[in-house]
Design a protein around this motif. Structure first.
Motif, PDB file in Angstrom:
ATOM      1  N   LEU A  54       0.901  -1.090   0.146  1.00 37.44           N
ATOM      2  CA  LEU A  54       0.001  -0.222   0.204  1.00 37.44           C
ATOM      3  C   LEU A  54       0.945   1.429   0.142  1.00 37.44           C
ATOM      4  O   LEU A  54       0.583   2.379  -0.534  1.00 37.44           O
ATOM      5  N   ARG A  55       2.142   1.340   0.889  1.00 38.22           N
ATOM      6  CA  ARG A  55       2.923   2.429   0.845  1.00 38.22           C
ATOM      7  C   ARG A  55       3.589   2.729  -0.530  1.00 38.22           C
ATOM      8  O   ARG A  55       3.704   3.980  -1.003  1.00 38.22           O
ATOM      9  N   VAL A  56       3.939   1.694  -1.186  1.00 37.30           N
ATOM     10  CA  VAL A  56       4.646   1.833  -2.530  1.00 37.30           C
ATOM     11  C   VAL A  56       3.599   2.510  -3.348  1.00 37.30           C
ATOM     12  O   VAL A  56       3.839   3.504  -4.242  1.00 37.30           O
ATOM     13  N   ARG A  57       2.124   2.050  -3.428  1.00 36.58           N
ATOM     14  CA  ARG A  57       1.125   2.600  -4.141  1.00 36.58           C
ATOM     15  C   ARG A  57       0.894   4.264  -3.786  1.00 36.58           C
ATOM     16  O   ARG A  57       0.705   5.302  -4.546  1.00 36.58           O
ATOM     17  N   GLU A  58       0.930   4.677  -2.441  1.00 36.84           N
ATOM     18  CA  GLU A  58       0.815   5.889  -2.060  1.00 36.84           C
ATOM     19  C   GLU A  58       1.942   6.889  -2.604  1.00 36.84           C
ATOM     20  O   GLU A  58       1.495   7.987  -2.997  1.00 36.84           O
ATOM     21  N   VAL A  59       3.155   6.397  -2.488  1.00 42.54           N
ATOM     22  CA  VAL A  59       4.343   7.251  -2.496  1.00 42.54           C
ATOM     23  C   VAL A  59       5.234   7.248  -3.825  1.00 42.54           C
ATOM     24  O   VAL A  59       5.841   8.212  -4.209  1.00 42.54           O
ATOM     25  N   ASN A  60       5.219   6.119  -4.473  1.00 47.45           N
ATOM     26  CA  ASN A  60       6.084   5.901  -5.414  1.00 47.45           C
ATOM     27  C   ASN A  60       5.788   6.816  -6.695  1.00 47.45           C
ATOM     28  O   ASN A  60       7.063   7.257  -7.309  1.00 47.45           O
ATOM     29  N   SER A  61       4.628   7.088  -7.189  1.00 51.27           N
ATOM     30  CA  SER A  61       4.668   7.961  -8.334  1.00 51.27           C
ATOM     31  C   SER A  61       5.044   9.195  -8.113  1.00 51.27           C
ATOM     32  O   SER A  61       5.237   9.974  -9.149  1.00 51.27           O
ATOM     33  N   THR A  62       5.081   9.819  -6.696  1.00 57.52           N
ATOM     34  CA  THR A  62       5.729  11.077  -6.538  1.00 57.52           C
ATOM     35  C   THR A  62       7.176  10.991  -6.409  1.00 57.52           C
ATOM     36  O   THR A  62       7.900  11.975  -7.001  1.00 57.52           O
ATOM     37  N   TYR A  63       7.748  10.038  -5.665  1.00 57.22           N
ATOM     38  CA  TYR A  63       9.201  10.203  -5.160  1.00 57.22           C
ATOM     39  C   TYR A  63       9.869   9.191  -6.332  1.00 57.22           C
ATOM     40  O   TYR A  63      11.104   9.330  -6.196  1.00 57.22           O
ATOM     41  N   ASN A  64       9.452   8.264  -6.708  1.00 63.93           N
ATOM     42  CA  ASN A  64      10.210   7.431  -8.042  1.00 63.93           C
ATOM     43  C   ASN A  64      11.355   6.913  -7.220  1.00 63.93           C
ATOM     44  O   ASN A  64      12.588   7.054  -7.897  1.00 63.93           O
ATOM     45  N   CYS A  65      11.176   5.948  -6.330  1.00 69.90           N
ATOM     46  CA  CYS A  65      12.052   5.395  -5.768  1.00 69.90           C
ATOM     47  C   CYS A  65      12.284   3.893  -5.986  1.00 69.90           C
ATOM     48  O   CYS A  65      13.342   3.213  -5.822  1.00 69.90           O
ATOM     49  N   ILE A  66      11.115   3.271  -6.477  1.00 71.96           N
ATOM     50  CA  ILE A  66      11.131   1.822  -6.962  1.00 71.96           C
ATOM     51  C   ILE A  66      11.082   1.801  -8.296  1.00 71.96           C
ATOM     52  O   ILE A  66      10.369   2.348  -8.893  1.00 71.96           O
ATOM     53  N   CYS A  67      12.093   1.168  -8.904  1.00 67.93           N
ATOM     54  CA  CYS A  67      12.031   0.728 -10.536  1.00 67.93           C
ATOM     55  C   CYS A  67      11.209  -0.495 -10.676  1.00 67.93           C
ATOM     56  O   CYS A  67      11.014  -0.909 -12.199  1.00 67.93           O
ATOM     57  N   PHE A  68      11.589  -1.497  -9.940  1.00 74.33           N
ATOM     58  CA  PHE A  68      11.009  -2.585 -10.089  1.00 74.33           C
ATOM     59  C   PHE A  68      10.313  -3.316  -8.994  1.00 74.33           C
ATOM     60  O   PHE A  68      11.003  -3.340  -7.784  1.00 74.33           O
ATOM     61  N   LEU A  69       9.023  -3.671  -8.873  1.00 70.59           N
ATOM     62  CA  LEU A  69       8.174  -4.323  -7.744  1.00 70.59           C
ATOM     63  C   LEU A  69       7.682  -5.649  -8.277  1.00 70.59           C
ATOM     64  O   LEU A  69       7.271  -5.984  -9.071  1.00 70.59           O
ATOM     65  N   GLU A  70       8.145  -6.555  -7.218  1.00 72.11           N
ATOM     66  CA  GLU A  70       8.093  -8.144  -7.670  1.00 72.11           C
ATOM     67  C   GLU A  70       6.578  -7.938  -7.637  1.00 72.11           C
ATOM     68  O   GLU A  70       5.601  -7.096  -6.856  1.00 72.11           O
ATOM     69  N   ASN A  71       5.868  -9.215  -8.087  1.00 70.80           N
ATOM     70  CA  ASN A  71       4.413  -9.686  -8.301  1.00 70.80           C
ATOM     71  C   ASN A  71       3.698  -9.616  -6.804  1.00 70.80           C
ATOM     72  O   ASN A  71       4.406 -10.189  -6.003  1.00 70.80           O
ATOM     73  N   GLU A  72       2.875  -8.807  -6.708  1.00 72.11           N
ATOM     74  CA  GLU A  72       2.237  -8.604  -5.276  1.00 72.11           C
ATOM     75  C   GLU A  72       1.885  -9.906  -4.728  1.00 72.11           C
ATOM     76  O   GLU A  72       1.938 -10.309  -3.489  1.00 72.11           O
ATOM     77  N   GLN A  73       1.267 -10.710  -5.512  1.00 70.19           N
ATOM     78  CA  GLN A  73       0.840 -12.046  -4.860  1.00 70.19           C
ATOM     79  C   GLN A  73       1.839 -12.905  -4.437  1.00 70.19           C
ATOM     80  O   GLN A  73       1.637 -13.528  -3.274  1.00 70.19           O
ATOM     81  N   THR A  74       3.010 -13.003  -5.299  1.00 70.11           N
ATOM     82  CA  THR A  74       4.182 -13.631  -4.753  1.00 70.11           C
ATOM     83  C   THR A  74       4.754 -13.094  -3.687  1.00 70.11           C
ATOM     84  O   THR A  74       5.242 -13.950  -2.735  1.00 70.11           O
ATOM     85  N   LEU A  75       4.648 -11.711  -3.331  1.00 67.67           N
ATOM     86  CA  LEU A  75       5.336 -11.294  -1.930  1.00 67.67           C
ATOM     87  C   LEU A  75       4.390 -11.660  -0.966  1.00 67.67           C
ATOM     88  O   LEU A  75       4.782 -11.829   0.266  1.00 67.67           O
ATOM     89  N   ILE A  76       2.879 -11.552  -1.156  1.00 73.87           N
ATOM     90  CA  ILE A  76       2.103 -12.094  -0.300  1.00 73.87           C
ATOM     91  C   ILE A  76       2.333 -13.471   0.330  1.00 73.87           C
ATOM     92  O   ILE A  76       2.454 -13.896   1.483  1.00 73.87           O
ATOM     93  N   ASP A  77       2.437 -14.388  -0.874  1.00 76.27           N
ATOM     94  CA  ASP A  77       2.777 -15.746  -0.701  1.00 76.27           C
ATOM     95  C   ASP A  77       3.910 -15.951   0.121  1.00 76.27           C
ATOM     96  O   ASP A  77       3.984 -16.726   1.143  1.00 76.27           O
TER      97      ASP A  77
END
Length: 509
Positions: free
Chosen positions: A32-55
Motif C-alpha cells: 500500500l505504501r508503494v502505491r501511495e508514494v512511488n508515483s511522486t518520489y520515484n524510488c522503486i523501479c521494479f516491484l515483485e509481483n504482489e501475490q508472490t510477495l504476499i505468498d
C-alpha cells in the motif's frame, strides 16, 4: 502503533516472534505504501509481483507459528539497488544500454539476505551505472527527496535511501564508490555505513574497483547493525573480501552486540573537522551548527573531543593532489563502461553515446585521455592519503565531519545552482572550470576522500535546516580501517540520547 510499514526491523521481528504481528499484514501495508508514494518520489523501479510477495510473507508467518523461523530477517521487506543482482529480477543499472547477456552471479549480500529469510520486494532507482551523486537517469527519470519533492534525494543509491525514509521498507542495500550511500542517507535522514573495503563482499567486480563497496540503509543504528551482521560475510567471488581467519580477529561478531551496550564514550578520542583541514571549500552555516551540537552531545557522553582543523600539521590533504586523483580514477572507470559494452554487444560508439547519460559519456571521454602512468600515479597518491589517515588514527579513534556540506538542491540538477561559489576544486591540480563545474565531485569532497582511503564511514542524522520543509542534516563518523565497531559505537551512543532519527517522511504522495 501507527503504520506497520514505519516499524523498525527489530519491532517487526519481535512482533512476528510473539505472534502479535503478522508478516502478511506488514507486507500488505508495505505494498500500500508503494502505491501511495512511488508515483511522486520515484524510488522503486521494479516491484515483485504482489501475490508472490504476499505468498512469501504467508510462508514466513507459518514458520513463526511453527517456531521454525528461517533466519535473522525472516519476513522483513527489503529493497535492493538496481546495480546489484537479485534472482528473477532485472538488473538494468539505471541505463538505457542493454543489460549483461550472460546470467551473472547473485550479489553475495543479496544471497545472504535471502538465506536469512529477508523478502526482497523490488529494485530501487540509481543513476546510469551509479555514476553521479544524484539519482536521475534516462531510464527512470528523477528520484525526489522524501522531505521535499522539489529537491534531490542524493545518489547514486537515492532510491534505496528514499524507500527507507518513506516507509517502503525498513532496510535496503545500496553501493558507494564516492559517497553513494552517505550522500542520499544524509539528504533523506536515514543511517548508513560504508564499511571498510572487503568487509561486505562486492561481486561481480565493480568498474570502480576498490573505490566501491555495497552497504546497508536503515532508519536507526540498531537495524543497520542487524543488516550488517547478515551481509558482512566472506565470499570467494570478491578477491578483496576479508578471509575467515583474519575476519575473526578484525571484526566483532555480531555487530548488533554493540547496540546492546550503553552510551558511555569515556576513553574514546574523537577528532572533529568541519572542512578536512581546509580541503573542502564551503560548509553551510546550519550544517556547522548541527555538527557543533552533535559533538557537544558526544563530549557529554565522556568522549575526549579535539577540533583538528589548523591543529594537525601532518594532516594536510591539500599537499596531495586528491581532487585530480579522484577525477582520474573515476573518469577512467567511466571509460571502462563503454569498453565493456563494445566488447559484450559489438555496439558502435554512436549507439552507446545515444543511449548513455550525456554526462557519463563526457566523463568517459575524459577518462580515455589519461594514460596508464596517469592512473598509476593516481593510485600512488591514493596510497599516500591512506598512510596519512593511518597515522591520523594513531592519535584519534574516530573522526567526525559534516556528511553533506550543503542542503539538497533542485531535483533536476546535477550540481547546486551556486556551484561556482561552493565548488571544491578551483586552484587544485586538474581543475577545468568548463567541464568540472558540471560534475558531482565539485560538491562531494567530504565523501569521496574516504572511498579513496577504504575506511569505514557512517552517516547519521543530527539536525534539520530551519527553512522550507526542514530537510535533514547529518554527520559523518569515520574510523580507521576495520574499526566499524568504534564507528557504530559512536553512532549508537548518539542515537540513544537524541531523536533526529525518529523523524519520519510520512507523506501520502
Amino acid at each position: 502503533m501507527g503504520r506497520l510499514c514505519f516499524l523498525s526491523a527489530h519491532q517487526m521481528l519481535e512482533g512476528f516472534r510473539s505472534g502479535q504481528l503478522s508478516p502478511v499484514e506488514v507486507m500488505k501495508d508495505t505494498l500500500l505504501r508503494v502505491r501511495e508514494v512511488n508515483s511522486t518520489y520515484n524510488c522503486i523501479c521494479f516491484l515483485e509481483n504482489e501475490q508472490t510477495l504476499i505468498d512469501k510473507a504467508a510462508a514466513a508467518e507459518q514458520r513463526y507459528l511453527q517456531g521454525k523461523s528461517s533466519g535473522k530477517l525472516d519476513g522483513i521487506p527489503i529493497t535492493i539497488k538496481d546495480l546489484l543482482y537479485v534472482p528473477d529480477m532485472p538488473t538494468l543499472n539505471g541505463s538505457m544500454l542493454p543489460p549483461h547477456k550472460e546470467h551473472p552471479l547473485i550479489t553475495p549480500c543479496v544471497l545472504s539476505i535471502i538465506q536469512e529469510g529477508g523478502i526482497i520486494i523490488g529494485k530501487t532507482t540509481t543513476s546510469d551505472f551509479g555514476w553521479k551523486a544524484v539519482t536521475v537517469c534516462p531510464r527512470t527519470g528523477i528520484t525526489r527527496n522524501p522531505y521535499d519533492a522539489d529537491r534531490i534525494t542524493g545518489g547514486s543509491s537515492g532510491g534505496s535511501a528514499t524507500a527507507v525514509a518513506l516507509g517502503i521498507a525498513p532496510l535496503s542495500i545500496g553501493s558507494d564508490a564516492g559517497g553513494s550511500l552517505r550522500i542520499p542517507a544524509g539528504f533523506c535522514g536515514v543511517v548508513t555505513l560504508k564499511a571498510t573495503i572487503g568487509v561486505v563482499p562486492h561481486a561481480p567486480v565493480s568498474v570502480f574497483g576498490s573505490l566501491s563497496t555495497v552497504g546497508p540503509f536503515a532508519r536507526d543504528v540498531r537495524d543497520l547493525s542487524l543488516l550488517l551482521d547478515v551481509i558482512a560475510k566472506t565470499s570467494v567471488e570478491d578477491w578483496l573480501s576479508v578471509y575467515p581467519g583474519r575476519r575473526d580477529t578484525l571484526m566483532p561478531n555480531p555487530y548488533s552486540r554493540i547496540c546492546e551496550e550503553g552510551g558511555d564514550l569515556r576513553g574514546l578520542r574523537i577528532a572533529v573537522s568541519y572542512d578536512l583541514n581546509h580541503y573542502v571549500r564551503y560548509i553551510d552555516e546550519e550544517v556547522k551548527r548541527s555538527i557543533r551540537e552533535a559533538v557537544s552531545v558526544l563530549e557529554s557522553l565522556g568522549a575526549t573531543v579535539t577540533n583538528v582543523d589548523d591543529r594537525e600539521e601532518d594532516w594536510n590533504l591539500n599537499r596531495l593532489d586528491i581532487y585530480h586523483t579522484y577525477k582520474v580514477l573515476w573518469s577512467a572507470a567511466a571509460a571502462q563502461v563503454i569498453s565493456m559494452k563494445k566488447e559484450s554487444y559489438g555496439m558502435t560508439e554512436e549507439e552507446i553515446k545515444e543511449k548513455m547519460d550525456g554526462g557519463l559519456y563526457e566523463l568517459a571521454m575524459l577518462g580515455r585521455k589519461y594514460s596508464a602512468p596517469d592512473v598509476m600515479e593516481a593510485e600512488h597518491t591514493r596510497a599516500e592519503l591512506g598512510v596519512m589517515m593511518n597515522k591520523f588514527h594513531q592519535k584519534y579513534d574516530v573522526l567526525i565531519t559534516p556528511n553533506m556540506c550543503i542542503p539538497p538542491f533542485a531535483a533536476d540538477r546535477e550540481v547546486p545552482e551556486d556551484v561556482e561559489t561552493i565548488a571544491t576544486g578551483p586552484g587544485k591540480k586538474g581543475w577545468n572550470a568548463d567541464t568540472d563545474l558540471k560534475r558531482f565531485f565539485t560538491w562531494t569532497a567530504m565523501s569521496y576522500v574516504f572511498n579513496m582511503t577504504k575506511q569505514p564511514a557512517a552517516a547519521v542524522p543530527c539536525g534539520k535546516f530551519s527553512w522550507g520543509k526542514q530537510v535533514p542534516i547529518s554527520m559523518q563518523v569515520v574510523g580507521a580501517m576495520f574499526r566499524e565497531d568504534l564507528v557504530l559505537r559512536v553512532c549508537n551512543a548518539y542515537q540513544k540520547v537524541t531523536t533526529h532519527h525518529t523523524r519520519n517522511a510520512d507523506h501520502m504522495g
